[in-house]
Design an enzyme around this catalytic site. Structure first.
Site, PDB file in Angstrom:
ATOM      1  N   HIS A  21      -5.321 -39.266 -12.152  1.00  0.00           N
ATOM      2  CA  HIS A  21      -6.435 -39.832 -13.042  1.00  0.00           C
ATOM      3  C   HIS A  21      -6.833 -41.055 -12.375  1.00  0.00           C
ATOM      4  CE1 HIS A  21      -4.014 -38.128 -16.759  1.00  0.00           C
ATOM      5  NE2 HIS A  21      -5.094 -37.553 -16.399  1.00  0.00           N
ATOM      6  N   LYS A  45       1.119 -34.771 -32.072  1.00  0.00           N
ATOM      7  CA  LYS A  45       2.232 -34.394 -32.263  1.00  0.00           C
ATOM      8  C   LYS A  45       3.150 -34.132 -30.889  1.00  0.00           C
ATOM      9  CE  LYS A  45       1.059 -32.032 -35.796  1.00  0.00           C
ATOM     10  NZ  LYS A  45       0.773 -30.835 -36.428  1.00  0.00           N
ATOM     11  N   ARG A  94      -8.926 -29.905 -10.254  1.00  0.00           N
ATOM     12  CA  ARG A  94      -7.977 -29.467  -9.301  1.00  0.00           C
ATOM     13  C   ARG A  94      -7.705 -28.059  -8.602  1.00  0.00           C
ATOM     14  NH1 ARG A  94      -4.337 -31.862 -14.284  1.00  0.00           N
ATOM     15  NH2 ARG A  94      -6.222 -30.553 -15.071  1.00  0.00           N
ATOM     16  N   SER A 131      -0.416 -34.402 -16.132  1.00  0.00           N
ATOM     17  CA  SER A 131       0.331 -35.046 -17.073  1.00  0.00           C
ATOM     18  C   SER A 131       1.525 -34.079 -17.657  1.00  0.00           C
ATOM     19  CB  SER A 131      -0.318 -35.707 -18.206  1.00  0.00           C
ATOM     20  OG  SER A 131      -1.209 -36.783 -17.598  1.00  0.00           O
TER      21      SER A 131
HETATM   22  P1  ADP Z   1      -3.736 -33.487 -17.590  1.00  0.00           P
HETATM   23  O1  ADP Z   1      -4.728 -32.354 -17.387  1.00  0.00           O
HETATM   24  O2  ADP Z   1      -3.198 -33.869 -16.491  1.00  0.00           O
HETATM   25  O3  ADP Z   1      -2.843 -33.449 -18.811  1.00  0.00           O
HETATM   26  P2  ADP Z   1      -5.812 -34.983 -19.210  1.00  0.00           P
HETATM   27  O4  ADP Z   1      -6.207 -34.050 -20.167  1.00  0.00           O
HETATM   28  O5  ADP Z   1      -5.751 -36.362 -19.224  1.00  0.00           O
HETATM   29  O6  ADP Z   1      -4.929 -34.758 -18.240  1.00  0.00           O
HETATM   30  O7  ADP Z   1      -7.206 -34.900 -18.039  1.00  0.00           O
HETATM   31  C1  ADP Z   1      -8.263 -35.706 -17.862  1.00  0.00           C
HETATM   32  C2  ADP Z   1      -9.233 -35.304 -16.827  1.00  0.00           C
HETATM   33  O8  ADP Z   1      -8.378 -35.763 -15.675  1.00  0.00           O
HETATM   34  C3  ADP Z   1      -9.668 -33.809 -16.564  1.00  0.00           C
HETATM   35  O9  ADP Z   1     -10.676 -33.708 -16.231  1.00  0.00           O
HETATM   36  C4  ADP Z   1      -8.472 -33.266 -15.543  1.00  0.00           C
HETATM   37  O10 ADP Z   1      -9.080 -32.198 -14.714  1.00  0.00           O
HETATM   38  C5  ADP Z   1      -8.493 -34.579 -14.721  1.00  0.00           C
HETATM   39  N1  ADP Z   1      -7.232 -34.696 -13.810  1.00  0.00           N
HETATM   40  C6  ADP Z   1      -5.872 -34.886 -14.508  1.00  0.00           C
HETATM   41  N2  ADP Z   1      -5.088 -34.746 -13.384  1.00  0.00           N
HETATM   42  C7  ADP Z   1      -5.639 -34.768 -12.131  1.00  0.00           C
HETATM   43  C8  ADP Z   1      -5.373 -34.860 -10.744  1.00  0.00           C
HETATM   44  N3  ADP Z   1      -3.997 -34.940 -10.574  1.00  0.00           N
HETATM   45  N4  ADP Z   1      -6.484 -34.904  -9.964  1.00  0.00           N
HETATM   46  C9  ADP Z   1      -7.779 -34.939 -10.503  1.00  0.00           C
HETATM   47  N5  ADP Z   1      -8.133 -34.871 -11.685  1.00  0.00           N
HETATM   48  C10 ADP Z   1      -7.065 -34.744 -12.685  1.00  0.00           C
END
Ligand code: ADP
Length: 167
Positions: A21, A45, A94, A131
């Protein structure tokens, strides 16, 4: 005519914020004039951290980044984005699996709110992490220290310990 000040939103659940992120935030802030990192409050939750905790952690990490602010929203992200007069939605890509999902999401968001989505390709070293995966591995005792900032690692250890103790 091209708008002068481009405001972007980087929405997600950030449970917790990872180096992946942060990489997108750091690269995104070089492209856009302002960036809102917006934390969604739905599906509370299943989360490891509360919305308040997630927001605190992101805030701590972007504190010294000019033109980056942190906020949270409830319900539909595009409704929040429209209220904030956001120009662009920033998302990270990704894998091909992300592309399938993100493609439909971007099309829907443009149809519903007429907002463009811009994608940043994940860096090679974090492209395979999420995450969700980090939470799963950490819950089973695996070493996830490479993928999250040090202060988040410490908070995660504490949170997992408290959950285990039933606090
Ligand atoms: P996750 O998919 O890791 O649970 P989020 O829902 O918080 O995370 O994702 C928010 C944004 O961050 C999305 O656009 C997701 O593709 C991007 N993202 C999450 N992890 C990465 C990463 N390792 N590299 C690039 N973008 C990422």
């Amino acid at each position: 005519m091209r708008k002068k000040n481009i405001l972007a939103i980087f929405p997600g659940s950030f449970d917790p914020i990872t180096k992946g992120h942060l990489d997108v935030i750091n690269r995104g802030r070089l492209i856009f004039d302002e960036l809102i990192v917006a934390i969604g409050s739905s599906s509370e939750k299943k989360n490891l951290f509360t919305l308040k905790q997630r927001k605190e952690m992101v805030q701590e990490l972007v504190a010294d980044m000019p033109r980056v602010r942190v906020d949270s929203f409830e319900g539909l992200m595009v409704e929040y984005a429209a209220k904030q007069k956001v120009d662009v939605i920033l998302r990270g890509l990704r894998s091909l699996t992300d592309v399938h999902y993100e493609f439909r999401l971007a099309m829907t968001n443009r149809a519903v709110a007429n907002i463009e989505t811009v994608f940043i390709m994940a860096s090679a070293e974090y492209g395979f992490t999420s995450s969700t995966l980090i939470r799963e591995v950490a819950t089973l005792g695996g070493d996830i220290s490479k993928f999250i900032p040090e202060q988040i690692y410490d908070r995660m250890q504490k949170q997992l310990h408290e959950l285990k103790e039933g606090k």
